[in-house]
Design a protein around this motif. Structure first.
Motif, PDB file in Angstrom:
ATOM      1  N   HIS A 146      -0.764   2.368   5.780  1.00  0.00           N
ATOM      2  CA  HIS A 146      -0.462   3.824   5.877  1.00  0.00           C
ATOM      3  C   HIS A 146      -0.549   4.718   7.100  1.00  0.00           C
ATOM      4  O   HIS A 146       0.408   5.120   7.590  1.00  0.00           O
ATOM      5  N   VAL A 147      -1.402   3.801   7.785  1.00  0.00           N
ATOM      6  CA  VAL A 147      -1.813   4.403   9.224  1.00  0.00           C
ATOM      7  C   VAL A 147      -2.100   3.017   9.944  1.00  0.00           C
ATOM      8  O   VAL A 147      -2.958   2.393   9.691  1.00  0.00           O
ATOM      9  N   SER A 148      -1.384   2.939  11.262  1.00  0.00           N
ATOM     10  CA  SER A 148      -1.712   1.491  12.051  1.00  0.00           C
ATOM     11  C   SER A 148      -2.999   1.866  12.689  1.00  0.00           C
ATOM     12  O   SER A 148      -3.252   2.790  13.324  1.00  0.00           O
ATOM     13  N   ASN A 149      -3.828   0.927  12.695  1.00  0.00           N
ATOM     14  CA  ASN A 149      -5.108   0.747  13.474  1.00  0.00           C
ATOM     15  C   ASN A 149      -5.055   0.546  14.788  1.00  0.00           C
ATOM     16  O   ASN A 149      -6.149   1.292  15.554  1.00  0.00           O
ATOM     17  N   VAL A 150      -3.872   0.270  15.334  1.00  0.00           N
ATOM     18  CA  VAL A 150      -3.763   0.145  16.978  1.00  0.00           C
ATOM     19  C   VAL A 150      -3.000   1.110  17.633  1.00  0.00           C
ATOM     20  O   VAL A 150      -3.179   1.706  18.414  1.00  0.00           O
ATOM     21  N   LEU A 151      -1.735   1.557  16.815  1.00  0.00           N
ATOM     22  CA  LEU A 151      -0.840   2.753  17.266  1.00  0.00           C
ATOM     23  C   LEU A 151      -1.134   4.091  16.790  1.00  0.00           C
ATOM     24  O   LEU A 151      -0.798   5.120  17.510  1.00  0.00           O
ATOM     25  N   CYS A 185       2.730   4.319  -4.915  1.00  0.00           N
ATOM     26  CA  CYS A 185       2.556   2.742  -4.726  1.00  0.00           C
ATOM     27  C   CYS A 185       2.125   2.092  -6.001  1.00  0.00           C
ATOM     28  O   CYS A 185       1.683   2.700  -6.868  1.00  0.00           O
ATOM     29  N   ASP A 186       2.108   0.804  -5.884  1.00  0.00           N
ATOM     30  CA  ASP A 186       1.453   0.183  -6.970  1.00  0.00           C
ATOM     31  C   ASP A 186      -0.104  -0.269  -6.716  1.00  0.00           C
ATOM     32  O   ASP A 186      -0.683  -0.314  -7.827  1.00  0.00           O
ATOM     33  N   PHE A 187      -0.295  -0.517  -5.567  1.00  0.00           N
ATOM     34  CA  PHE A 187      -1.693  -0.803  -5.021  1.00  0.00           C
ATOM     35  C   PHE A 187      -2.287   0.054  -3.738  1.00  0.00           C
ATOM     36  O   PHE A 187      -1.296   0.153  -2.906  1.00  0.00           O
ATOM     37  N   TYR A 188      -3.485   0.535  -3.653  1.00  0.00           N
ATOM     38  CA  TYR A 188      -3.845   1.149  -2.595  1.00  0.00           C
ATOM     39  C   TYR A 188      -5.535   1.048  -2.127  1.00  0.00           C
ATOM     40  O   TYR A 188      -6.079   1.061  -3.227  1.00  0.00           O
ATOM     41  N   ALA A 189      -5.694   0.514  -1.050  1.00  0.00           N
ATOM     42  CA  ALA A 189      -6.725  -0.091  -0.643  1.00  0.00           C
ATOM     43  C   ALA A 189      -7.509   0.783   0.231  1.00  0.00           C
ATOM     44  O   ALA A 189      -7.017   1.402   1.220  1.00  0.00           O
ATOM     45  N   ILE A 190      -8.765   0.939   0.239  1.00  0.00           N
ATOM     46  CA  ILE A 190      -9.619   1.932   1.308  1.00  0.00           C
ATOM     47  C   ILE A 190     -10.907   0.902   1.400  1.00  0.00           C
ATOM     48  O   ILE A 190     -11.445   0.224   0.803  1.00  0.00           O
ATOM     49  N   THR A 191     -11.588   1.398   2.824  1.00  0.00           N
ATOM     50  CA  THR A 191     -12.822   1.084   3.144  1.00  0.00           C
ATOM     51  C   THR A 191     -13.789   1.979   3.249  1.00  0.00           C
ATOM     52  O   THR A 191     -13.150   3.053   3.977  1.00  0.00           O
ATOM     53  N   GLY A 192     -14.863   1.904   2.756  1.00  0.00           N
ATOM     54  CA  GLY A 192     -15.765   3.123   2.808  1.00  0.00           C
ATOM     55  C   GLY A 192     -16.487   3.435   4.270  1.00  0.00           C
ATOM     56  O   GLY A 192     -16.767   4.420   4.440  1.00  0.00           O
ATOM     57  N   HIS A 193     -16.800   2.485   5.016  1.00  0.00           N
ATOM     58  CA  HIS A 193     -17.567   2.586   6.263  1.00  0.00           C
ATOM     59  C   HIS A 193     -16.549   3.302   7.248  1.00  0.00           C
ATOM     60  O   HIS A 193     -17.189   3.895   8.245  1.00  0.00           O
ATOM     61  N   ARG A 249      14.145  -0.816  -6.228  1.00  0.00           N
ATOM     62  CA  ARG A 249      14.448  -2.228  -6.247  1.00  0.00           C
ATOM     63  C   ARG A 249      13.611  -3.358  -7.023  1.00  0.00           C
ATOM     64  O   ARG A 249      13.531  -4.320  -6.920  1.00  0.00           O
ATOM     65  N   GLY A 250      12.561  -2.648  -7.711  1.00  0.00           N
ATOM     66  CA  GLY A 250      11.651  -3.372  -8.562  1.00  0.00           C
ATOM     67  C   GLY A 250      10.694  -4.364  -7.621  1.00  0.00           C
ATOM     68  O   GLY A 250       9.886  -5.265  -8.076  1.00  0.00           O
ATOM     69  N   ILE A 251      10.426  -3.849  -6.324  1.00  0.00           N
ATOM     70  CA  ILE A 251       9.492  -4.284  -5.487  1.00  0.00           C
ATOM     71  C   ILE A 251       8.117  -3.724  -5.722  1.00  0.00           C
ATOM     72  O   ILE A 251       8.017  -2.623  -5.417  1.00  0.00           O
ATOM     73  N   ALA A 252       7.024  -4.352  -5.883  1.00  0.00           N
ATOM     74  CA  ALA A 252       5.603  -3.836  -5.758  1.00  0.00           C
ATOM     75  C   ALA A 252       5.202  -3.598  -4.417  1.00  0.00           C
ATOM     76  O   ALA A 252       5.398  -4.283  -3.776  1.00  0.00           O
ATOM     77  N   THR A 253       4.337  -2.575  -4.460  1.00  0.00           N
ATOM     78  CA  THR A 253       3.849  -2.024  -3.044  1.00  0.00           C
ATOM     79  C   THR A 253       2.380  -1.946  -3.004  1.00  0.00           C
ATOM     80  O   THR A 253       1.651  -1.703  -3.958  1.00  0.00           O
ATOM     81  N   VAL A 254       1.671  -2.675  -1.823  1.00  0.00           N
ATOM     82  CA  VAL A 254       0.598  -2.634  -1.459  1.00  0.00           C
ATOM     83  C   VAL A 254       0.179  -1.960  -0.331  1.00  0.00           C
ATOM     84  O   VAL A 254       0.882  -2.109   0.886  1.00  0.00           O
ATOM     85  N   VAL A 255      -0.609  -0.700  -0.211  1.00  0.00           N
ATOM     86  CA  VAL A 255      -0.695   0.297   0.962  1.00  0.00           C
ATOM     87  C   VAL A 255      -1.987   0.092   1.338  1.00  0.00           C
ATOM     88  O   VAL A 255      -3.143   0.089   0.761  1.00  0.00           O
ATOM     89  N   ASP A 256      -2.207  -0.436   2.583  1.00  0.00           N
ATOM     90  CA  ASP A 256      -3.509  -0.443   3.516  1.00  0.00           C
ATOM     91  C   ASP A 256      -3.835   0.934   3.788  1.00  0.00           C
ATOM     92  O   ASP A 256      -3.357   1.301   4.720  1.00  0.00           O
ATOM     93  N   GLY A 257      -5.080   1.595   2.938  1.00  0.00           N
ATOM     94  CA  GLY A 257      -5.307   2.796   3.567  1.00  0.00           C
ATOM     95  C   GLY A 257      -6.702   3.085   4.326  1.00  0.00           C
ATOM     96  O   GLY A 257      -7.006   4.163   4.452  1.00  0.00           O
ATOM     97  N   SER A 258      -7.045   2.218   5.094  1.00  0.00           N
ATOM     98  CA  SER A 258      -8.122   1.975   5.664  1.00  0.00           C
ATOM     99  C   SER A 258      -8.069   3.254   6.695  1.00  0.00           C
ATOM    100  O   SER A 258      -9.444   3.876   6.974  1.00  0.00           O
ATOM    101  N   GLN A 259      -7.145   3.288   7.583  1.00  0.00           N
ATOM    102  CA  GLN A 259      -7.048   4.206   8.687  1.00  0.00           C
ATOM    103  C   GLN A 259      -6.593   5.523   8.067  1.00  0.00           C
ATOM    104  O   GLN A 259      -6.618   6.421   9.092  1.00  0.00           O
TER     105      GLN A 259
END
Length: 414
Positions: free
Chosen positions: A180-185, A225-233, A201-211
């Motif tokens: 979702h957001v680049s940790n570098v840029l 999206c189909d999947f969304y991941a987050i980090t608590g710390h 297009r029938g493509i499943a999506t995984v979004v890294d929401g850490s940042q």
């Protein structure tokens, strides 16, 4: 980016907010600490620290395994944290798997969803800007299934090449994984638009929401999206906490990733009946106190308001970008259209690690290295960069101290 501020909301006293963070009062090498590494991990307010302390002092017990008072209290606190996080993300609590963080969450998708489905001839798309946690699991799945990996590239500003990304969405692509957001840029990707195109297009999506989760309002339901991941710390919560959101139909179809206690309804030697999602994916004793702390962190962020936090951090980013751009020999990597409060940079004549070490002696904590993004470093032709990342508890005065420290280091290296 200037964000609209709701005039009905009272102005946040950011000096008072800063006072909630004990670690920011300390000195490092005899200098006041200037902590500019929140993309690495967020600092913790007193409310979070006290919530963890209170759990261990007064309520410590295992969850879902006891009918005594402490067991009931622990279970209610743990499940209460799930509910708070679900509301924060605008999802249903029974679609939210609590886990140790984004790395575990993405691996859960890789091994429980992708591995049983992909085959030779299929493809996975990732982007050039991904963290290793959103690259390596897909490489491992590809090796075991015969699928291939495709890479969506960036333009000169650090934005995703959206035309190029759409061109990669060919019929053999079954999964698209992106930050979702680049940790570098700091690039904020248009995930809603991208997920909409993938879904057509029938493509499943995984979004890294850490940042994203620590810094901006989130509405996962609207992203599509189909999947969304987050980090608590990174959200000012304890380490070892996070979550995977997944569409209910995926959670129902996915087999367990880890077996053990709690993720079962009945165990016999001739077979096991698994628990309903999300508990099917939560084997063993979880980080109960950590999630109690994460619930407190969600309360804290929600009280401040994510719109207010984003506005505050955008002001800090603008100040830092202007001041850093005036430093002779300093090069900023990435100037995307929409950017979170992260600045990766190098100073001419200084290795990233040397620069970060010398800044530390001035009390300034920044990150140096490849930031778990080797392919992005290769794209820019550098082994490492320095990264200053800002959070709502930082101040404009700290940015001035940081830039003054860069000037001092440049004179030392001249």
């Amino acid at each position: 980016m200037n964000l609209p501020v709701d005039p009905s909301m009272p102005a946040v006293d950011w000096a008072r907010v800063r006072a909630d963070f004990p670690v920011l009062e300390r000195e490092v090498h005899g200098k006041p600490l200037v902590y500019l590494d929140s993309a690495n991990t967020g600092q913790k307010p007193v409310a979070v620290i006290e919530a963890v302390d209170d759990f261990y002092r007064r309520h410590n017990a295992n969850v879902s395994r006891a009918v005594h008072a402490l067991g009931t209290e622990a279970t209610e606190a743990y499940e209460g944290a799930r509910g708070k996080l679900a509301r924060f993300l605008n999802v249903h609590a029974d679609e939210l798997v609590l886990c140790s963080g984004t790395t575990f969450a993405i691996n859960l998708v890789a091994y429980s969803w992708a591995l049983p489905r992909l085959k030779a001839g299929d493809a996975i798309v990732v982007t050039r800007m991904e963290h290793h946690a959103n690259i390596v699991p897909w490489q491992l799945v590809a090796q075991r299934t015969g699928a291939t990996l495709k890479v969506a590239e960036l333009d000169a500003n650090g934005d995703l090449d959206l035309d190029g990304l759409r061109a990669l969405m060919t019929p053999e692509v079954k999964l698209l994984a992106l930050a979702h957001v680049s940790n570098v840029l700091g690039t904020v990707n248009p995930v809603r638009e991208i997920c909409r195109e993938a879904r057509k297009r029938g493509i499943a999506t995984v979004v890294d929401g850490s940042q994203a989760a620590p810094h901006r309002p989130l509405d996962i339901a609207a992203i599509g999206c189909d999947f969304y991941a987050i980090t608590g710390h990174k959200m000012s919560g304890p380490t070892g906490t996070g979550a995977l959101w997944a569409r209910r139909e995926h959670l129902e179809a996915m087999p367990p990733f880890i077996g053990g206690g709690e993720m079962i309804k009945e165990v016999r030697f001739d077979g096991t009946v698994f628990n309903d999602p999300p508990h099917k994916f939560e084997a063993g004793t979880p980080n109960i106190a950590g999630f109690v702390g994460l619930g407190a962190a969600v309360d804290y962020l929600s009280t401040l308001g994510m719109e207010a936090i984003e506005t505050r951090e955008q002001a800090l980013l603008a100040h830092a970008t202007e001041a850093m751009s005036a430093v002779e020999g300093l090069h900023i990597f990435g100037r995307p259209r929409e950017k979170a409060a992260v600045v990766s940079f190098l100073v001419e004549g200084a290795h990233a690690h040397d620069l970060a070490t010398l800044l530390d002696l001035e009390g300034v904590a920044i990150r140096s290295g490849h930031h778990c993004a080797h392919p992005l470093m290769q794209h820019f032709g550098v082994p490492a960069t320095c990264r200053a990342s800002f959070a709502y508890y930082n101040t404009h005065e700290e940015i001035d101290a940081f830039v003054a420290a860069i000037h001092k280091v440049r004179r030392l290296l001249a």
